[in-house]
Structures are given as structure tokens and as C-alpha cells.
Motif scaffolding. Structure first.
Motif, PDB file in Angstrom:
ATOM      1  N   THR A 281     -10.375  -7.008  -3.285  1.00 49.90           N
ATOM      2  CA  THR A 281     -10.503  -5.592  -2.918  1.00 49.90           C
ATOM      3  C   THR A 281      -9.250  -5.108  -2.197  1.00 49.90           C
ATOM      4  N   GLN A 282      -8.818  -5.885  -1.195  1.00 50.20           N
ATOM      5  CA  GLN A 282      -7.614  -5.499  -0.450  1.00 50.20           C
ATOM      6  C   GLN A 282      -6.401  -5.419  -1.387  1.00 50.20           C
ATOM      7  N   ALA A 283      -6.294  -6.423  -2.258  1.00 55.44           N
ATOM      8  CA  ALA A 283      -5.151  -6.468  -3.175  1.00 55.44           C
ATOM      9  C   ALA A 283      -5.169  -5.258  -4.114  1.00 55.44           C
ATOM     10  N   LEU A 284      -6.371  -4.912  -4.569  1.00 58.65           N
ATOM     11  CA  LEU A 284      -6.472  -3.795  -5.505  1.00 58.65           C
ATOM     12  C   LEU A 284      -6.107  -2.464  -4.823  1.00 58.65           C
ATOM     13  N   HIS A 285      -6.538  -2.289  -3.585  1.00 59.87           N
ATOM     14  CA  HIS A 285      -6.146  -1.075  -2.871  1.00 59.87           C
ATOM     15  C   HIS A 285      -4.623  -0.994  -2.738  1.00 59.87           C
ATOM     16  N   ALA A 286      -4.022  -2.123  -2.373  1.00 60.24           N
ATOM     17  CA  ALA A 286      -2.552  -2.143  -2.223  1.00 60.24           C
ATOM     18  C   ALA A 286      -1.886  -1.815  -3.558  1.00 60.24           C
ATOM     19  N   LEU A 287      -2.466  -2.356  -4.632  1.00 56.42           N
ATOM     20  CA  LEU A 287      -1.900  -2.107  -5.957  1.00 56.42           C
ATOM     21  C   LEU A 287      -1.986  -0.619  -6.314  1.00 56.42           C
ATOM     22  N   MET A 288      -3.081   0.011  -5.935  1.00 56.66           N
ATOM     23  CA  MET A 288      -3.239   1.428  -6.241  1.00 56.66           C
ATOM     24  C   MET A 288      -2.278   2.278  -5.399  1.00 56.66           C
ATOM     25  N   ILE A 289      -2.010   1.826  -4.189  1.00 57.19           N
ATOM     26  CA  ILE A 289      -1.031   2.544  -3.363  1.00 57.19           C
ATOM     27  C   ILE A 289       0.367   2.400  -3.984  1.00 57.19           C
TER      28      ILE A 289
ATOM     29  N   ASP B 258     -10.558   3.380   2.718  1.00 51.31           N
ATOM     30  CA  ASP B 258     -11.369   2.300   2.153  1.00 51.31           C
ATOM     31  C   ASP B 258     -10.988   0.952   2.761  1.00 51.31           C
ATOM     32  N   LEU B 259      -9.684   0.759   2.947  1.00 51.61           N
ATOM     33  CA  LEU B 259      -9.205  -0.504   3.525  1.00 51.61           C
ATOM     34  C   LEU B 259      -9.748  -0.689   4.932  1.00 51.61           C
ATOM     35  N   GLN B 260      -9.874   0.424   5.638  1.00 54.30           N
ATOM     36  CA  GLN B 260     -10.330   0.381   7.033  1.00 54.30           C
ATOM     37  C   GLN B 260     -11.756  -0.146   7.146  1.00 54.30           C
ATOM     38  N   LYS B 261     -12.517  -0.003   6.045  1.00 55.33           N
ATOM     39  CA  LYS B 261     -13.930  -0.394   6.088  1.00 55.33           C
ATOM     40  C   LYS B 261     -14.130  -1.899   5.889  1.00 55.33           C
ATOM     41  N   ILE B 262     -13.062  -2.587   5.442  1.00 53.67           N
ATOM     42  CA  ILE B 262     -13.235  -4.014   5.132  1.00 53.67           C
ATOM     43  C   ILE B 262     -12.282  -4.857   5.982  1.00 53.67           C
TER      44      ILE B 262
END
Lengths: 227, 227
Positions: A178-186, A106-110
């Protein structure tokens, strides 16, 4: 009969070790995929997860066959049950690797963004916990298993630190939410890996200490069927 | 001997049912605590989690004693192993309830905000899945267990819908990022409950279908020790 039995127990232990290695590698790869943003590593993680799932069923089946055919008692029985529980935790470590890999995709798309959180460090701590919990199992070392429990506090601290940092980032730069949320989920997925290591360590403690007590009883009763 | 054995199996099943009820109630309470923002319900959830943890150990011990003393074969063995795995999942449902309760406590410390996500609906779906997975276990109904797997897709959809809504909220109103993040974590905890129900359903399928095969083999071999 007893010889074959102990060979089966050793096979089971060996297979669990391979499973643990696969789970550990899955997390390392997933975190590496995040670090260098490489989707080909995500592919490896995803294929690896399927292999881990198959391995889980195989280990369960081996354990079941062993219980059905050999009817182990006391300490050996407890050992086989510990394998079954640890096996389930390792399979879920594979799930966490998959969660991370999905987030990397998902991160790769943004647009990429500087994320001020050291996820590779968390990943390295969490995989160290898996490694140590499995080692404590192999060596039947309850003290070592207890040291895993205290490592979990560090991962929890890192996770809640990451949580605060990323929340602050979201408020300050909502365009990076969005980026922050992905990092948080990781970060959360890695914290879950640490939780699985903790579960494994707790099972080892229950197995070793409980088994010691039972083993002692068996010896004094001199049934002769214990290991 | 066989009579006592079947009584022990029934006791184990009954105890697992109580455990499942506790886990289900924990989630219902946690979601209710969120809905009405009532910390006294959080206290109940937290005390309940301790009780669930104790119960998990008791069930494990019962299962272990049963295996050690009765040495069940084939279908009964598979049943006891399924209990052990389901037990572990139920304990983690208790953990998810605790995660939600912690978030409600955090929410209580900050300004309340309108969160446009129907978490009670997700909670009700997730607990229905737990209930149905346990029912499929009690009735040894693999088809019913499979219906749990398809319910999981609905919870996943609700969770990713919640994810998108809350991310949009964070971007639009960064001052509500904390509230949105707590809601997102509750949504994720409920999705995990659904995952546990899915795990239970998968264990039931493995138990029932695998057991059927093995039971059949046993009967043709006429060992006479199967149930």
C-alpha cells in the motif's frame, strides 16, 4: 485603443504568471506535505486547488473578452491562444497537486514505512520545468522552451526508476504494498506535472516560431494592424 | 463572407468530429489489445497516436486561421475557443491509448496471469463518455454535457474498486505484482480518459451557457454581428 489593447495583453500575461505561481506552489506544498507527513499542508493544497480552478475560468474569460473586443491579429492572436492552452495545463498541475495531497492523506492512515525513492527531488525537477516553461513563454524564447523538453527525459527516467524500485519493494515486502503504491502514484503525478510543462513548452515553440513566420508575412504585407 | 465563414465553422466542427472518432477508436483498440493480448493492435494504436498529434496541430491551425481571417464575435468566438480546448483533450486521450498500448507490450514479455478486474468494461464506459461529450458539443446541449459529469462517478468507482482489488492481489500473490501493477496503470489511464471527457463536458457547459448569456446581450445590443 491600441494602448488599451496592449495594457489588456499585459494584464493577461500578469494573471497567467500568478496562475503559474499558484500551480508551482501547489506542487511544492504537496511534496512538502509528503516529506513531512503534515495534513495541514494538504489542507492548503486543497484550498489552493479551488482557487486555481477559479483563476482558470477568470483567465479564460479575460482572454475571451480580449478576443471579442479587440480582435487582435497575427502574433497577438497566437499569444492569446497560447495563454488559453497554457492556462488549461496549469489548472491540471493543480489537479496533480491534489492527487498527491490525497495520497498523503491515505498514507497518514496507515503505518509509515521507509520508501527508497527521492520524490522531493522529482518534485523539485518538475516544478523547475513549470517555472522554465513559463519563463520561456514570458520571454518568447523558443530555445529555452526546447530545454524544457530535454529536462522531461530526466523526470521520465526518475519516474521509471521509482517504478522499478517500488515494484521490487512490493514483491519483497508485500506488507508494504500500500505504501509503495501510494509513492508510485505520487511519482506518476509528478511525471504528469513534467508532461504539462512539456505541453506548455511545445505551445511556446508553436507560438513563437509560428508567430515569427506570420509576423514576417504581416510586415511585408504592411497591413499595419499587427503589433 | 458570412457564408464562407459558416462553411469554415462547419469544416472545423467536422474535423473535430473526425479527431474525436480517432481518439475513441484509439482507446477501443488499446483495450482490445489488452483483452486479446495482440501486439499488432498495439502497432495500430501507436501509429494512430502520431496521426492524432498531427490532426491536433491541423485543427489548431484551422481555428487560428479562422480567428485571424474572420474575427468571429460572441457565440462563434466562444465556439472556436471550445474547439481549441476540446482538441487538446482529445489529443491527450490519444496519449492515454498509447500508455495502455505500452503496458500491453510490457505484459506480453512476462507470464500471463488472471487479473480479476474488468478493464474492458471501464474502457467501454470511458469511450461512451468521450462520445457523449462530443455529441453534447455538436448539439450544443448543456444538459447532455451534465450527464457526462455523472457518468464520471461510475468510472471513478470502477477505478478505485480496481485499485483495491489489485492491491489485495499484490499483497496476496507478490509474484504477480508486475501484472497487477500494469493492470492498475491501465485502469488509471482509462480513468484519465473519463477525466478528459469530463473536461470536454465542462467546456461545453461553459460554452453553451456562457454563449447563451452573451448571445442574449448581443441581440439586445443589436450589433448584428453575432450569428
Amino acid at each position: 485603443m491600441r494602448l488599451r489593447f496592449h495594457r489588456s495583453l499585459d494584464d493577461l500575461k500578469e494573471k497567467l504568471l500568478v496562475m503559474a505561481g499558484m500551480a508551482e506552489q501547489a506542487i511544492q506544498r504537496a511534496v512538502e506535505a509528503y516529506r513531512v507527513r503534515d495534513l495541514s499542508i494538504c489542507d492548503l493544497v486543497d484550498r489552493g486547488e479551488l482557487a486555481i480552478n477559479r483563476f482558470e475560468r477568470e483567465i479564460d474569460q479575460m482572454a475571451l473578452d480580449l478576443l471579442a473586443m479587440e480582435q487582435p491579429m497575427a502574433i497577438d492572436l497566437r499569444f492569446v491562444l497560447a495563454v488559453i492552452k497554457i492556462n488549461a495545463d496549469l489548472e491540471r498541475v493543480g489537479d496533480s497537486a491534489r492527487t498527491i495531497s490525497d495520497r498523503v492523506r491515505d498514507l497518514q492512515k496507515i503505518a509509515s514505512a521507509e520508501i527508497p525513492v527521492d520524490l522531493p527531488r522529482m518534485g523539485s525537477l518538475a516544478t523547475a520545468m513549470i517555472r522554465k516553461s513559463i519563463q520561456s513563454f514570458i520571454e518568447a524564447d523558443a530555445d529555452m522552451a526546447e530545454s524544457v523538453l530535454s529536462m522531461d527525459d530526466n523526470v521520465d527516467k526518475l519516474n521509471s526508476g521509482a517504478h522499478q524500485t517500488l515494484l521490487a519493494l512490493m514483491k519483497e515486502k508485500p506488507e508494504l504494498a500500500t505504501q509503495a503504491l501510494h509513492a508510485l502514484m505520487i511519482s506518476r503525478a509528478l511525471e504528469r506535472v513534467a508532461d504539462h510543462a512539456t505541453n506548455i513548452a511545445e505551445d511556446v515553440i508553436f507560438w513563437v516560431r509560428g508567430a515569427d513566420v506570420r509576423h514576417h508575412v504581416r510586415e511585408t504585407e504592411a497591413t499595419g494592424t499587427g503589433r
